[in-house]
Motif scaffolding. Structure first.
Motif, PDB file in Angstrom:
ATOM      1  N   PRO A  91       0.806  -1.222   0.000  1.00 51.73           N
ATOM      2  CA  PRO A  91       0.000   0.000   0.000  1.00 51.73           C
ATOM      3  C   PRO A  91       0.837   1.269   0.000  1.00 51.73           C
ATOM      4  O   PRO A  91       0.463   2.265  -0.631  1.00 51.73           O
ATOM      5  N   ARG A 219      -1.734   3.273   4.193  1.00 52.77           N
ATOM      6  CA  ARG A 219      -2.310   1.932   4.205  1.00 52.77           C
ATOM      7  C   ARG A 219      -3.283   1.834   3.040  1.00 52.77           C
ATOM      8  O   ARG A 219      -3.329   2.703   2.173  1.00 52.77           O
ATOM      9  N   TRP A 220      -4.102   0.812   3.007  1.00 49.20           N
ATOM     10  CA  TRP A 220      -4.985   0.613   1.856  1.00 49.20           C
ATOM     11  C   TRP A 220      -6.013   1.730   1.728  1.00 49.20           C
ATOM     12  O   TRP A 220      -6.477   2.023   0.623  1.00 49.20           O
TER      13      TRP A 220
END
Length: 361
Positions: A91, A219-220
């Motif tokens: 990510p 992050r995602w």
């Protein structure tokens, strides 16, 4: 005598036209070679950069691990290494690629619309507005709302810039740039005051890291924000190459080609601002990507925006992946803000580009 002179002028015009055609053909040949190479370089960069770090990971294992999450084959990584790859590094690398591509697109569009070679995505006060929004929520202890606050701050800065430019008279590119400088200075002063008055040691470090640009917390969710912004806003901007080519010759030429100059300019400026605000919300302020890379690509493939925009996006994505990889690995276990790395690389490169342009003038 008149006919001879006319013939001479016609010959020179034909020669100049021939040189222009040859230059365009050379640019197309370079693009046909560069485009697939840059795509391959980006794909390789995503995989190789994911292997770099304290954990010992092989390129083949990382590639098979990524493919397994896409439903292609078995995963050779144990749960711990798979968590490092899929939960942390992938990510972060994808966010860097999306932010780099988006900033490069935004920079190229801003330079075309304002006909200002020094324009960058933050020209309209967007970075300072986003910084003020981010610092505010950090100091209030609600950092979970940081992306939304940064995006909102960028949009408020854009509204203030356009409002100030309109108050000065007809909204022109020059007035808009000057208004953007004023709004940026005001938001920057407000941010500095808030930090000076309220921040403590922990919050100060968090604020400083964000102001200098960082992908450490990507992050995602960050991939989703930046990726959606590039897909929804960046791709339409990529398709505006013909319009931007017309703008580069001036408003009169653009209008003669049937373009609604004012409406189109503000539509493209608004789209660029939205894209930049979304990117700044997940990465902080990362300088020089949108300023330098379009210049570098323009030197290779020429000024045509139909090739300049997509190639700038590919170069920007690859560049920021490696800049962030350097930021997190050179002084490991300590990590630099990626904005420091882009400035250290971008400033001397930009100076060289300016020197080259001056020598060619």
């Amino acid at each position: 005598m008149v006919s001879i002179a006319s013939s001479g002028r016609g010959g020179r015009s034909s020669a100049v036209a021939g040189i222009g055609v040859d230059a365009r053909r050379r640019a197309r040949r370079r693009t046909a070679v560069l485009a697939p190479l840059l795509v391959l370089a980006l794909a390789a960069s995503i995989v190789v950069a994911t292997t770099i770090g304290s954990a010992d990971l092989a390129v083949g294992d990382v590639l098979r691990g990524i493919l397994s999450h896409l439903g292609l084959g078995a995963n050779p990584l144990d749960p711990l290494r798979d968590g490092i790859v899929w939960g942390l590094r992938v990510p972060r690398v994808l966010t860097a690629a999306a932010v780099g591509a988006g900033l490069a697109i935004a920079g190229a569009v801003m330079q075309a619309l304002t006909r200002n070679q020094l324009a960058d995505p933050y020209l309209l006060g967007l970075s300072s507005g986003a910084s003020l929004g981010a610092v505010t929520v950090i100091l209030l202890g609600v950092a979970v709302a940081l992306p939304a606050a940064a995006f909102g701050g960028a949009l408020l800065a854009l509204a203030a810039t356009l409002g100030l430019a309109g108050a000065l008279g007809a909204i022109t590119p020059t007035r808009t740039v000057l208004a953007g400088v004023a709004v940026s200075s005001l938001a920057g002063a407000a941010t500095s005051f808030a930090i000076f008055w309220s921040s403590e040691q922990d919050s100060y470090r968090e604020i400083l890291g964000w102001l200098l640009g960082s992908l450490a917390g990507a992050r995602w969710s960050a991939v989703g924000i930046a990726g959606v912004a590039v897909l929804v806003i960046g791709i339409p901007l990529l398709l505006s190459g013909r319009i931007l080519d017309a703008f580069s010759f001036g408003d009169t030429t653009a209008a003669s080609l049937g373009i609604g100059v004012q409406r189109t300019r503000w539509l493209l400026l608004g789209a660029t601002a939205l894209l930049t605000g979304a990117l700044v919300a997940v990465s902080g302020s990362i300088g020089f990507v949108g300023l330098v890379l379009p210049h570098a690509v323009r030197l290779v493939v020429g000024p045509g925006h139909r090739t300049l925009l997509p190639l700038s996006a590919l170069v920007g994505a690859t560049f920021l992946i490696w800049a962030d990889t350097l930021a997190r690995s050179v002084f490991a276990p300590r990590e630099l803000p990626v904005g420091i790395v882009t400035a250290l690389i971008g400033a001397p490169v930009f100076a060289l580009l300016l020197a080259r342009r001056r020598s060619e003038a």
